[in-house]
Design a protein around this motif. Structure first.
Motif, PDB file in Angstrom:
ATOM      1  N   THR A  64       0.814  -1.217   0.000  1.00  0.00           N
ATOM      2  CA  THR A  64       0.000   0.000   0.000  1.00  0.00           C
ATOM      3  C   THR A  64       0.843   1.261   0.000  1.00  0.00           C
ATOM      4  OG1 THR A  64      -0.183  -0.060   2.420  1.00  0.00           O
ATOM      5  CG2 THR A  64      -1.930  -1.122   1.162  1.00  0.00           C
ATOM      6  N   ALA A  66      -4.394   5.398  -5.990  1.00  0.00           N
ATOM      7  CA  ALA A  66      -3.700   5.041  -4.751  1.00  0.00           C
ATOM      8  C   ALA A  66      -2.892   6.214  -4.219  1.00  0.00           C
ATOM      9  CB  ALA A  66      -2.793   3.833  -4.978  1.00  0.00           C
ATOM     10  N   ARG A  67      -2.364   7.036  -5.120  1.00  0.00           N
ATOM     11  CA  ARG A  67      -1.594   8.194  -4.674  1.00  0.00           C
ATOM     12  C   ARG A  67      -2.471   9.236  -3.999  1.00  0.00           C
ATOM     13  NH1 ARG A  67       1.085   6.970  -9.552  1.00  0.00           N
ATOM     14  NH2 ARG A  67      -0.068   8.483 -10.791  1.00  0.00           N
ATOM     15  N   TRP A  82      -5.078   8.337  -1.972  1.00  0.00           N
ATOM     16  CA  TRP A  82      -5.771   7.737  -0.837  1.00  0.00           C
ATOM     17  C   TRP A  82      -5.725   8.670   0.377  1.00  0.00           C
ATOM     18  CZ3 TRP A  82      -3.251   2.262  -1.407  1.00  0.00           C
ATOM     19  CH2 TRP A  82      -4.043   1.482  -2.264  1.00  0.00           C
ATOM     20  N   GLY A 109      -6.921   4.698   2.718  1.00  0.00           N
ATOM     21  CA  GLY A 109      -5.637   4.033   2.897  1.00  0.00           C
ATOM     22  C   GLY A 109      -5.718   2.896   3.898  1.00  0.00           C
ATOM     23  N   SER A 168      -1.024   2.962  -9.529  1.00  0.00           N
ATOM     24  CA  SER A 168      -2.335   3.608  -9.657  1.00  0.00           C
ATOM     25  C   SER A 168      -2.314   5.051  -9.171  1.00  0.00           C
ATOM     26  CB  SER A 168      -3.379   2.808  -8.859  1.00  0.00           C
ATOM     27  OG  SER A 168      -4.583   3.515  -8.724  1.00  0.00           O
ATOM     28  N   SER A 173       2.076   7.293  -0.703  1.00  0.00           N
ATOM     29  CA  SER A 173       0.639   7.052  -0.753  1.00  0.00           C
ATOM     30  C   SER A 173      -0.182   8.292  -0.542  1.00  0.00           C
ATOM     31  CB  SER A 173       0.254   6.025   0.324  1.00  0.00           C
ATOM     32  OG  SER A 173       0.435   6.587   1.593  1.00  0.00           O
ATOM     33  N   ALA A 192      -7.523  -0.007   2.262  1.00  0.00           N
ATOM     34  CA  ALA A 192      -6.606  -0.683   1.340  1.00  0.00           C
ATOM     35  C   ALA A 192      -5.623  -1.564   2.099  1.00  0.00           C
ATOM     36  CB  ALA A 192      -5.843   0.356   0.516  1.00  0.00           C
ATOM     37  N   ALA A 204       1.491   0.112  -4.670  1.00  0.00           N
ATOM     38  CA  ALA A 204       0.221   0.590  -5.212  1.00  0.00           C
ATOM     39  C   ALA A 204       0.293   2.013  -5.755  1.00  0.00           C
ATOM     40  CB  ALA A 204      -0.887   0.464  -4.156  1.00  0.00           C
ATOM     41  N   PRO A 205       0.943   2.969  -5.053  1.00  0.00           N
ATOM     42  CA  PRO A 205       1.002   4.328  -5.589  1.00  0.00           C
ATOM     43  C   PRO A 205       1.726   4.434  -6.921  1.00  0.00           C
ATOM     44  CG  PRO A 205       1.504   4.332  -3.246  1.00  0.00           C
ATOM     45  CD  PRO A 205       1.505   2.905  -3.691  1.00  0.00           C
ATOM     46  N   THR A 260      -5.412  -5.562   1.490  1.00  0.00           N
ATOM     47  CA  THR A 260      -4.131  -6.142   1.085  1.00  0.00           C
ATOM     48  C   THR A 260      -3.694  -7.252   2.032  1.00  0.00           C
ATOM     49  OG1 THR A 260      -3.460  -4.010   0.155  1.00  0.00           O
ATOM     50  CG2 THR A 260      -1.729  -5.622   0.565  1.00  0.00           C
TER      51      THR A 260
END
Length: 526
Positions: free
Chosen positions: A347, A358-359, A361, A366, A355, A509, A369, A351-352, A373
């Motif tokens: 995470t 995701a950045r 969140w 967060g 996606s 994130s 997620a 993920a960032p 995960t």
């Protein structure tokens, strides 16, 4: 097992879930979920660090080594772990704590983007996650093997039962739930270990075998030698180096225990406590295993079922259930801590990059997620567990010793040595090259070379060559091609000192309070 044993086991599962529910109240953001917000007492962190290094593999794979070879199981396993953690208490624990307190990160790998670069961080993150799936899969298989001995349930059923219970408490409670359940598991381990120790001593007395005289029995011939069979001096030295990196953060979950304490000094005390426990307590646990050839005849060629058979024969109902709970507690402690660590890596680090959503969140998304995960990781590791005894993996102890020990070094060396001033010249070229060459060395030594050597490559070289290759290349390339930029030096100085303003590493994130930390005084380092 009878009704009393089942009651003890079910009661234990209930308590674990209750701890998870209680811990849920202490988790408000990603930092709480992954690092307990830096509020964990040093003694709880130390016990948690100690317990997260156990699993049922000790009572299967290492019980088999103890059954076959004797005290070398302690000399080549828990002793190098204790020594490695003691060294790491000064070398790594304070610096890893500063990753959270001064760089404001929630994942042990989060700082690598600024210490090296994004490709290096991603390479270590992906390979670390994949290795952990295999590692935890072996742990599920180990506890399922024990469960099948006592209850008759199938391997897959045992994997699902233990995995599902673990998923409940560690997903809702985060690192707080992991640490508190590990404290309870430590108490259970204490009671179960002492019970088994006393039962074995009494049984030896019934056979007129003294506490010390047992070593003179023919069945224990050679069992008192510290280094025998494939576990020789080279293996011991290699294992010491491997455990120095692994148990001080190279496998990620132990790093979180250091990050969870309030200060670098508390992290150091936490590591010292864990080292003492590793030096003393395993002797109590191993003694029954060393005596097992006098009491039982293992059915499996590797002796991995010897401890389970011994507990069935020696312990009354109720205490038998307590020891079985001890088996579960070891595995669930390690697997839940691994799940939390890998969720942090995915995470916060992976993920960032994959996606844009995701950045962006926030605090709540967060946290959701992170929990999702955790569940996905546990499910994948449980799927791998069903294949541990396949021809590709061989058996439980092969996975744990060869795959994990052999592959951990190339992943851990750039992460761990990157914290130290002495290796400041080593940059992304050194990190990526040493990582890739170490993985290649593992494949070559364990497969093509092993296939073409009469009798195969000795185990000590299978696990040590990848680490040696990575270590040499990391240092050598850093000397020949230094990449110590001012930005990278700033990161190193921040984790090596307590004074001055904290340096804010831009988090990946953008989640919650950690995102706010990225704008704190000190500026960006990227």
């Amino acid at each position: 097992m009878n009704g009393l044993d089942w009651a003890v086991l079910i009661g234990y599962f209930g308590v674990m879930v209750a701890i998870g529910v209680w811990s849920h109240k202490r988790v408000d953001n990603v930092s709480d979920f992954f690092t307990a917000g830096g509020k964990m007492p040093w003694w709880l962190s130390g016990i948690s660090h100690h317990m997260s290094g156990y699993s049922a593999v000790m009572f299967t794979g290492y019980a088999g080594i103890a059954y076959t070879y004797g005290v070398t199981s302690f000399i080549t396993w828990s002793f190098p772990i204790a020594l490695g953690i003691a060294i790491g208490s000064k070398l790594f624990a304070p610096r890893i704590n500063r990753l959270r307190s001064r760089l404001h990160v929630a994942s042990p790998l989060e700082y690598l983007k600024n210490r090296y670069d994004l490709p290096t961080q991603q390479a270590l993150a992906w390979s670390g996650m994949l290795l952990k799936i295999v590692d935890v899969g072996a742990k599920w298989a180990a506890i399922a093997t024990l469960l099948s001995v006592f209850t008759g349930v199938s391997l897959n059923q045992g994997i699902v039962i233990t995995g599902a219970i673990t998923a409940v408490y560690c997903t809702i409670g985060g690192l707080w739930a992991d640490a508190l359940t590990e404290l309870g598991q430590f108490v259970i381990q204490l009671l179960a270990g002492v019970s088994m120790f006393v039962a074995v001593v009494l049984k030896l007395g019934d056979q007129h075998i003294g506490f010390l005289g047992a070593w003179d029995e023919p069945a224990l011939h050679g069992h008192g030698k510290p280094l025998v069979g494939p576990y020789g001096t080279v293996f011991l030295l290699a294992f010491l180096f491997i455990k120095l990196f692994e148990y001080n953060g190279g496998m990620l979950n132990q790093a979180q225990r250091y990050m969870a304490t309030g200060s670098a000094h508390q992290a150091e005390r936490s590591a010292r406590l864990s080292a003492i426990l590793w030096l003393v307590w395993p002797v109590v646990l191993f003694f029954p295993m060393w005596m097992s050839p006098l009491l039982v005849h293992a059915q499996k060629p590797d002796g991995s079922d010897s401890y389970a058979l011994m507990t069935e024969q020696l312990l009354p109902h109720g205490l038998l259930g307590l020891v079985i709970v001890g088996f579960f507690s070891h595995t669930m402690a390690m697997c839940s801590s691994d799940a939390n660590a890998i969720a942090a890596v995915f995470t916060r680090d992976v993920a960032p990059v994959l996606s844009a959503r995701a950045r962006a969140w926030g605090e709540r998304s967060g946290l959701v997620a992170a929990r999702v995960t955790t569940v996905v990781f546990l499910a994948l590791s449980m799927a791998v567990a069903t294949q541990v005894n396949s021809p590709a993996f061989k058996d439980i102890i092969t996975v744990v010793i060869k795959w994990v020990a052999g592959l951990m070094g190339p992943i851990a060396i750039p992460m761990m040595l990157g914290l130290l001033r002495a290796f400041r010249r080593s940059g992304p070229t050194a990190a990526l090259t040493s990582w890739a060459a170490g993985l290649l060395a593992f494949w070559l030594v364990n497969y093509p070379v092993n296939w073409n050597v009469d009798g195969g490559v000795p185990l000590q070289y299978q696990v040590s060559v990848p680490l040696a290759v990575s270590l040499v290349l990391y240092v050598l390339i850093g000397y020949l091609k230094p990449e110590d930029t001012p930005e990278r030096l700033a990161v190193i100085e921040t984790v090596n000192t307590d004074g001055g303003a904290a340096l804010a590493v831009p988090v990946s994130s953008g989640a919650g309070d950690d995102a706010a930390a990225a704008t704190s005084p000190g500026g960006n380092v990227s």
